[in-house]
Design a protein around this motif. Sequence first.
Motif, PDB file in Angstrom:
ATOM      1  N   LEU A 220     -74.531 -72.606 -10.617  1.00 14.82           N
ATOM      2  CA  LEU A 220     -75.930 -73.001 -10.416  1.00 14.82           C
ATOM      3  C   LEU A 220     -76.625 -72.046  -9.449  1.00 14.82           C
ATOM      4  CD1 LEU A 220     -78.212 -74.982 -10.946  1.00 14.82           C
ATOM      5  CD2 LEU A 220     -77.366 -76.391  -9.069  1.00 14.82           C
ATOM      6  N   LEU A 221     -75.931 -71.632  -8.405  1.00 14.00           N
ATOM      7  CA  LEU A 221     -76.518 -70.683  -7.455  1.00 14.00           C
ATOM      8  C   LEU A 221     -76.797 -69.340  -8.141  1.00 14.00           C
ATOM      9  CD1 LEU A 221     -74.335 -71.434  -4.301  1.00 14.00           C
ATOM     10  CD2 LEU A 221     -76.682 -72.192  -4.755  1.00 14.00           C
ATOM     11  N   ALA A 222     -75.898 -68.932  -9.047  1.00 15.03           N
ATOM     12  CA  ALA A 222     -76.110 -67.685  -9.785  1.00 15.03           C
ATOM     13  C   ALA A 222     -77.326 -67.808 -10.700  1.00 15.03           C
ATOM     14  CB  ALA A 222     -74.868 -67.334 -10.594  1.00 15.03           C
ATOM     15  N   LEU A 223     -77.471 -68.958 -11.350  1.00 17.81           N
ATOM     16  CA  LEU A 223     -78.627 -69.187 -12.214  1.00 17.81           C
ATOM     17  C   LEU A 223     -79.923 -69.154 -11.403  1.00 17.81           C
ATOM     18  CD1 LEU A 223     -79.742 -70.019 -15.042  1.00 17.81           C
ATOM     19  CD2 LEU A 223     -79.508 -72.401 -14.287  1.00 17.81           C
ATOM     20  N   ALA A 224     -79.917 -69.795 -10.236  1.00 20.76           N
ATOM     21  CA  ALA A 224     -81.108 -69.796  -9.387  1.00 20.76           C
ATOM     22  C   ALA A 224     -81.474 -68.377  -8.952  1.00 20.76           C
ATOM     23  CB  ALA A 224     -80.871 -70.685  -8.165  1.00 20.76           C
ATOM     24  N   SER A 225     -80.459 -67.584  -8.623  1.00 24.01           N
ATOM     25  CA  SER A 225     -80.704 -66.197  -8.241  1.00 24.01           C
ATOM     26  C   SER A 225     -81.274 -65.403  -9.407  1.00 24.01           C
ATOM     27  CB  SER A 225     -79.394 -65.556  -7.764  1.00 24.01           C
ATOM     28  OG  SER A 225     -79.583 -64.191  -7.452  1.00 24.01           O
ATOM     29  N   GLY A 226     -80.757 -65.656 -10.620  1.00 28.40           N
ATOM     30  CA  GLY A 226     -81.290 -64.980 -11.806  1.00 28.40           C
ATOM     31  C   GLY A 226     -82.724 -65.362 -12.091  1.00 28.40           C
ATOM     32  N   LEU A 227     -83.064 -66.638 -11.888  1.00 27.68           N
ATOM     33  CA  LEU A 227     -84.448 -67.086 -12.088  1.00 27.68           C
ATOM     34  C   LEU A 227     -85.381 -66.389 -11.111  1.00 27.68           C
ATOM     35  CD1 LEU A 227     -83.897 -70.913 -12.631  1.00 27.68           C
ATOM     36  CD2 LEU A 227     -85.043 -69.372 -14.237  1.00 27.68           C
ATOM     37  N   LEU A 228     -84.958 -66.263  -9.856  1.00 31.08           N
ATOM     38  CA  LEU A 228     -85.786 -65.589  -8.853  1.00 31.08           C
ATOM     39  C   LEU A 228     -85.957 -64.113  -9.195  1.00 31.08           C
ATOM     40  CD1 LEU A 228     -87.293 -65.618  -6.174  1.00 31.08           C
ATOM     41  CD2 LEU A 228     -85.117 -65.249  -5.009  1.00 31.08           C
ATOM     42  N   THR A 229     -84.862 -63.484  -9.615  1.00 30.25           N
ATOM     43  CA  THR A 229     -84.935 -62.066 -10.004  1.00 30.25           C
ATOM     44  C   THR A 229     -85.889 -61.881 -11.172  1.00 30.25           C
ATOM     45  OG1 THR A 229     -82.650 -61.726  -9.280  1.00 30.25           O
ATOM     46  CG2 THR A 229     -83.585 -60.081 -10.765  1.00 30.25           C
ATOM     47  N   GLN A 230     -85.781 -62.761 -12.182  1.00 30.81           N
ATOM     48  CA  GLN A 230     -86.661 -62.662 -13.345  1.00 30.81           C
ATOM     49  C   GLN A 230     -88.113 -62.862 -12.952  1.00 30.81           C
ATOM     50  OE1 GLN A 230     -88.509 -65.261 -15.115  1.00 30.81           O
ATOM     51  NE2 GLN A 230     -89.281 -63.632 -16.440  1.00 30.81           N
ATOM     52  N   LYS A 231     -88.380 -63.770 -12.026  1.00 28.92           N
ATOM     53  CA  LYS A 231     -89.752 -64.027 -11.577  1.00 28.92           C
ATOM     54  C   LYS A 231     -90.337 -62.792 -10.908  1.00 28.92           C
ATOM     55  CE  LYS A 231     -93.336 -66.664 -10.604  1.00 28.92           C
ATOM     56  NZ  LYS A 231     -94.233 -67.157 -11.669  1.00 28.92           N
ATOM     57  N   VAL A 232     -89.548 -62.140 -10.080  1.00 28.47           N
ATOM     58  CA  VAL A 232     -90.018 -60.915  -9.419  1.00 28.47           C
ATOM     59  C   VAL A 232     -90.288 -59.821 -10.444  1.00 28.47           C
ATOM     60  CG1 VAL A 232     -89.337 -59.049  -7.853  1.00 28.47           C
ATOM     61  CG2 VAL A 232     -88.885 -61.423  -7.222  1.00 28.47           C
ATOM     62  N   LEU A 233     -89.379 -59.691 -11.428  1.00 33.52           N
ATOM     63  CA  LEU A 233     -89.571 -58.685 -12.473  1.00 33.52           C
ATOM     64  C   LEU A 233     -90.848 -58.961 -13.276  1.00 33.52           C
ATOM     65  CD1 LEU A 233     -85.903 -58.390 -13.787  1.00 33.52           C
ATOM     66  CD2 LEU A 233     -87.136 -56.703 -12.412  1.00 33.52           C
ATOM     67  N   ALA A 234     -91.114 -60.239 -13.580  1.00 34.77           N
ATOM     68  CA  ALA A 234     -92.311 -60.590 -14.336  1.00 34.77           C
ATOM     69  C   ALA A 234     -93.574 -60.267 -13.535  1.00 34.77           C
ATOM     70  CB  ALA A 234     -92.286 -62.074 -14.693  1.00 34.77           C
ATOM     71  N   MET A 235     -93.557 -60.539 -12.240  1.00 26.91           N
ATOM     72  CA  MET A 235     -94.705 -60.219 -11.390  1.00 26.91           C
ATOM     73  C   MET A 235     -94.914 -58.712 -11.320  1.00 26.91           C
ATOM     74  SD  MET A 235     -94.037 -62.945  -8.304  1.00 26.91           S
ATOM     75  CE  MET A 235     -95.464 -62.417  -7.328  1.00 26.91           C
ATOM     76  N   CYS A 236     -93.814 -57.989 -11.287  1.00 26.61           N
ATOM     77  CA  CYS A 236     -93.897 -56.532 -11.255  1.00 26.61           C
ATOM     78  C   CYS A 236     -94.452 -56.004 -12.574  1.00 26.61           C
ATOM     79  CB  CYS A 236     -92.513 -55.957 -11.001  1.00 26.61           C
ATOM     80  SG  CYS A 236     -92.494 -54.206 -10.594  1.00 26.61           S
ATOM     81  N   ASP A 237     -93.997 -56.592 -13.681  1.00 27.65           N
ATOM     82  CA  ASP A 237     -94.501 -56.217 -14.999  1.00 27.65           C
ATOM     83  C   ASP A 237     -96.006 -56.403 -15.073  1.00 27.65           C
ATOM     84  OD1 ASP A 237     -93.424 -55.062 -17.199  1.00 27.65           O
ATOM     85  OD2 ASP A 237     -92.452 -56.847 -17.974  1.00 27.65           O
ATOM     86  N   ALA A 238     -96.495 -57.511 -14.496  1.00 31.66           N
ATOM     87  CA  ALA A 238     -97.919 -57.834 -14.563  1.00 31.66           C
ATOM     88  C   ALA A 238     -98.769 -56.839 -13.798  1.00 31.66           C
ATOM     89  CB  ALA A 238     -98.154 -59.249 -14.025  1.00 31.66           C
TER      90      ALA A 238
END
Length: 297
Positions: A220-238
């Motif tokens: 679960l901690l790994a999934l949460a870390s992946g969600l945070l990483t994906q969120k940062v990548l999406a903001m960067c993409d934008a």
Amino acid sequence: LAEPTTPRGFSSLVNRLRKYRRRDRVLLYRPLMQSQRGQNKTDTTEQNRSAGLAAIRKAIEESGSTAEFWIYPIDEIRPDQIGEIKRFAFKSPTDFPTFGTIADKAVMQTPFALDLTMFEYESFASLPEEKALEWKSSREQFEVYLVAENAKTLSPSNFYWAFPIRASLIGASGIGIWSLTDSDAFASPEVAWSELSSGGRDFGMVYIDDRGQPVPSVRLLALASGLLTQKVLAMCDATSQLIPAYSKIRSLSPLTRSDLPRDAMEAITTHAAFCAEKLLNTEHTADRSTEPDNAAQ
């Protein structure tokens, strides 16, 4: 849900809804398929369906809830249920948006619209590109989920951490994993803690300690870390703040059980850190630009 048209079922529903009255959104599992003598029988009568939905509306009013309610009419739609789900979604007057899950690739051959559809990830990711595009063009957003068998044996990085990133690459707006926890774990905490013993559940991502408090797993901690990483990548993409290493992310295999190359993982984390730094610097600069001029004051 218990049958809301009966006095007992209605009272039970009101009491349960009161526990969620401060939630923003509530998903009600109101199955169209009802068990009768060991067989599934579809409740197709408009009268029964309308009565059930009317009872749900009344229960919501009595509970005092202000949440947005969604109806989940069929779990993992089968080919023989497509006609029924279409009738429910389009011909039945309801005030509720509809949610559905699809795991069967045969069902994925003919796109139809629910308000929100969640696909089993690996089935959807393996569709021919033109078929996947048909689904994507027929809706504003969709989500994907995983059913993780032998979950405790799966890599926290390859499977859990990378899943949100892989899902975003196929255009998904959200994810789910079966399963967060097991209801038996609250009554018998030892069930969740068992190490792959016969008869023990191995899919729960949350354990329960001897005080009844939740304990997150490494998965679960790994999934949460992946969600945070994906969120940062999406903001960067934008903000178009991309670097060449981002191409490593685009080349990831869509299959969640495939190994995640070390160079790809390093590229993703490096890029995410780069994005976070850029975004924080941009925000800091924006804050500085709005500060009053002390000399002018």
